[in-house]
Motif scaffolding. Structure first.
Motif, short mmCIF file in Angstrom:
data_model
loop_
_atom_site.label_atom_id
_atom_site.label_comp_id
_atom_site.label_asym_id
_atom_site.label_seq_id
_atom_site.Cartn_x
_atom_site.Cartn_y
_atom_site.Cartn_z
N LEU A 6 0.83 -1.20 0.00
CA LEU A 6 0.00 0.00 0.00
C LEU A 6 0.86 1.25 0.00
CD1 LEU A 6 -2.80 1.28 0.22
CD2 LEU A 6 -2.60 1.08 2.70
N ARG A 8 3.69 1.61 -1.23
CA ARG A 8 4.45 1.78 -2.46
C ARG A 8 3.60 2.38 -3.59
NH1 ARG A 8 6.44 -3.39 -0.98
NH2 ARG A 8 5.09 -4.38 -2.52
N ILE A 9 2.31 2.41 -3.38
CA ILE A 9 1.45 2.95 -4.43
C ILE A 9 1.64 4.45 -4.49
CG2 ILE A 9 -0.93 3.23 -5.20
CD1 ILE A 9 -1.63 0.75 -3.64
N THR A 10 1.80 4.96 -5.67
CA THR A 10 1.97 6.40 -5.82
C THR A 10 0.64 7.10 -5.56
OG1 THR A 10 1.42 6.34 -8.14
CG2 THR A 10 3.73 6.03 -7.56
N PRO A 12 -1.07 9.31 -7.36
CA PRO A 12 -2.09 9.23 -8.42
C PRO A 12 -2.74 7.86 -8.51
CG PRO A 12 -0.10 10.32 -9.22
CD PRO A 12 0.23 9.76 -7.89
N GLN A 13 -1.94 6.81 -8.30
CA GLN A 13 -2.52 5.48 -8.33
C GLN A 13 -3.57 5.31 -7.25
OE1 GLN A 13 1.14 3.24 -8.03
NE2 GLN A 13 0.93 2.48 -10.13
N ALA A 16 -6.64 7.17 -8.16
CA ALA A 16 -7.46 6.48 -9.16
C ALA A 16 -8.22 5.33 -8.52
CB ALA A 16 -6.56 5.96 -10.28
N PHE B 10 -4.71 7.18 -15.29
CA PHE B 10 -5.09 6.25 -14.23
C PHE B 10 -6.53 5.80 -14.37
CE2 PHE B 10 -1.36 8.33 -12.50
CZ PHE B 10 -0.60 7.21 -12.19
N LEU B 62 -1.80 -4.68 -6.01
CA LEU B 62 -1.08 -3.70 -6.82
C LEU B 62 -0.35 -4.44 -7.94
CD1 LEU B 62 -0.35 -0.77 -7.22
CD2 LEU B 62 1.64 -1.15 -5.75
N PRO B 67 -3.70 -0.77 -9.38
CA PRO B 67 -4.56 -1.73 -8.68
C PRO B 67 -5.34 -2.59 -9.66
CG PRO B 67 -4.81 0.50 -7.82
CD PRO B 67 -4.03 0.62 -9.07
N ALA B 101 -7.46 -0.57 0.86
CA ALA B 101 -6.90 -0.58 -0.49
C ALA B 101 -7.32 -1.83 -1.26
CB ALA B 101 -5.38 -0.50 -0.42
#
Lengths: 368, 197
Positions: A6, A8-10, A12-13, A16, B10, B62, B67, B101
């Motif tokens: 989690l 590591r997600i940028t 913007p990612q 989105a 995205f 991820l 995702p 997430a």
């Protein structure tokens, strides 16, 4: 996705991902309660007033018709302290198929009513009918202030009807889906009307039991009137009675039968759990064994949770570790049992079950 | 050449993830042939793939493009191994919901809900469920058809528009997918929105 991934997600990612899910949430209608799925409209196929169902004599809202039979189960359902009266009418010339003592089959055309009162004020009368096609339909009627008649409630029920005599000044009228949730989880939709509940060997320790009324029908009177077929004389020679190691256990199992057995049973229609709380009139010893085998020292879904880390459904001699009792006493929506039809803990019923659990030996054998 | 704005790209990823969900689950559709049961299963697969079931019941992971649903855990609900920390406390205002997430845990006014394991695993999924248990759950909006209310964001009002045949098809398909042992946590009430084990 684990926590490190989690991080590591940028941004913007994540944005989105969040946006996509929020769109999904909006599509889900997250603020909409499940009951909203039901129509709130009045069903025109149902009688508009209680007086239209044929319970009372003409021009009366208190005198039931001559062919309406009153009955009083020995192990009543807890309904937040409401006083209840119950009636049944069988079509003329018909009889109940009693070949299965635990699941009487009522003929098409059968009608049943249950009246709920608080402090002498009639609030609601629930109605079940087996139609000529054999299907079941459910309705509930709310009494007017004058007590002269009751009107059909909306299919989605009434969450908080102001009733000053009721606990906390409000009363919940069930939704039509609530009717089916409780009544269609066992071998027959008619609860509280069977060989065990109407046995003349009534349990003196049954919680909240109302004494049988003078004009009530029970197992012997139904048989004497020829309303149970086939006639099974053995039911009179050895009347139905819960098998139990003690009077307290008998009453506790009876309480669980009346309050939990309509969902937790072995009919195949109940909830998909290996948990049996219904007792049998045909084979009392077997149903007791099934109840003990499915509860004593059985790890439930709450073992290991912060709520009850070292729990069992029933932990013999340890009420404080028994999930069954904890959920009976809870009124948190996620936990409470029964899950509907009550907003107040039944202290007397819970105390009975606690006494029984406390009496159980940790080495109790289910086959005893 | 002018660089394309970042955010729309995205959205492409998100749409692609959705399409992947459909495509990855579409293979058996061709096997329906003339077999009525196979046709029912295929219909169920179509409904599951187009009605958003994977969106919440298949954990997101991820991937290289962002995702995406983890189809190795398809429809198995909130991962047992993912112990959620306490949900963030939102300040007063129009924000209402937070989510994991994985898209499998949601915190809101109702507490914390975790999406269910829909695979036919006997101990942790729907392995012991009957068709009636399934249809009753959708029709009543109650857990197992009789218990506590099914919690948000499960769109019970939407799925109540399914016909009986639709629900039977969905259930038939769910019986055919791989069972996955994954014990989803019980929901947490609002006052107990702490770590879930």
């Amino acid at each position: 996705m684990d926590a490190s991934a989690l991080h590591r997600i940028t941004l913007p990612q994540r944005a989105a991902h969040a946006l996509r899910t929020l769109v999904a949430l909006l599509a889900c209608g997250i603020a909409q309660a499940p009951a909203a799925a039901q129509s709130g409209d009045i069903d025109p196929a149902l009688p508009a007033r209680l007086s239209d169902t044929g319970l009372y004599r003409a021009s009366s809202s208190t005198q039931v018709r001559a062919d309406v039979l009153a009955f009083t189960p020995q192990y009543p359902l807890w309904s937040d302290g409401a006083d209840k009266r119950r009636w049944i009418r069988l079509p003329a010339g018909s009889a109940i198929d009693a070949s299965m003592p635990d699941a009487w089959q009522l003929p098409p055309g059968t009608q049943l009513w249950k009246e709920f009162s608080h402090a002498g004020r009639r609030v609601e009368t629930r109605y079940i009918e087996r139609t000529r096609s054999g299907a079941w339909r459910y309705a509930t009627y709310v009494w007017n202030d004058a007590g002269t008649d009751a009107e059909l409630a909306p299919a989605r029920g009434i969450a908080a009807l102001p009733v000053s005599e009721a606990p906390q000044g409000r009363y919940a009228v069930p939704a039509r889906s609530d009717c089916t949730a409780c009544h269609e989880g066992s071998a027959t939709p008619v609860l509280g009307f069977g060989a065990l509940q109407l046995s003349p060997d009534r349990d003196p320790l049954a919680v909240h039991a109302q004494p049988a009324r003078r004009d009530d029908v029970d197992l012997p009177t139904l048989m004497a009137r020829g309303l149970l077929r086939p006639f099974d004389a053995t039911l009179l020679q050895r009347v139905p009675r819960i098998a139990a190691a003690s009077p307290t256990e008998r009453a506790a199992l009876g309480y669980l039968h009346g309050n939990c057995g309509h969902c937790h049973n072995r009919s195949g229609a109940g909830v998909p759990l290996q948990l049996t709380l219904a007792q049998s009139a045909r084979d009392a010893a077997a149903s007791r064994t099934a109840t003990l085998a499915s509860t004593l020292d059985i790890a439930g879904r709450y073992r290991g949770t912060p709520l009850l880390p070292d729990s069992a459904l029933i932990a013999p001699h340890a009420p404080e570790r028994s999930v069954l009792l904890a959920r009976m006493r809870s009124r948190a929506p996620h936990l409470q049992m029964p899950p509907l039809g009550t907003e107040l803990t039944d202290r007397e019923g819970s105390a009975l079950v606690e006494r029984w659990i406390d009496q159980l030996s940790p080495v109790e054998e289910p086959s005893k | 050449m002018k660089a394309r704005p970042a955010v729309p790209s995205f959205w492409v990823v998100a749409v692609a993830a959705t399409l992947a969900t459909v495509v990855l689950t579409a293979a058996p559709l061709a096997a329906a042939a003339d077999n009525p049961n196979a046709a029912k299963v295929a219909r169920g697969q179509y409904l599951v793939s187009t009605s958003g079931c994977h969106d919440c019941h298949t954990p997101f992971k991820l991937g290289p493009n962002g995702p995406e649903p983890d189809m190795s855990r398809a429809l198995s609900g909130h991962p047992q191994s993912l112990v959620m920390p306490p949900a963030p406390q939102l300040p007063p205002g129009p924000w209402l919901v937070t989510m994991a997430a994985t898209n499998t845990a949601f915190a809101g006014p109702w507490g914390v809900s975790f999406t269910a394991n829909l695979t036919p695993d006997a101990e942790t999924g729907l392995g012991q469920w009957t068709l009636k248990n399934f249809t009753d759950t959708i029709r009543t909006g109650r857990h197992m058809g009789r218990g506590r209310p099914v919690l948000p964001p499960m769109p019970i009002p939407v799925y109540n528009n399914f016909t009986e045949d639709d629900l039977e098809a969905v259930f038939s398909y769910l019986r055919t997918i791989a069972p996955i042992s994954n014990r989803v946590p019980e929901p947490l009430p609002p006052a107990q929105s702490t770590a879930a084990k």
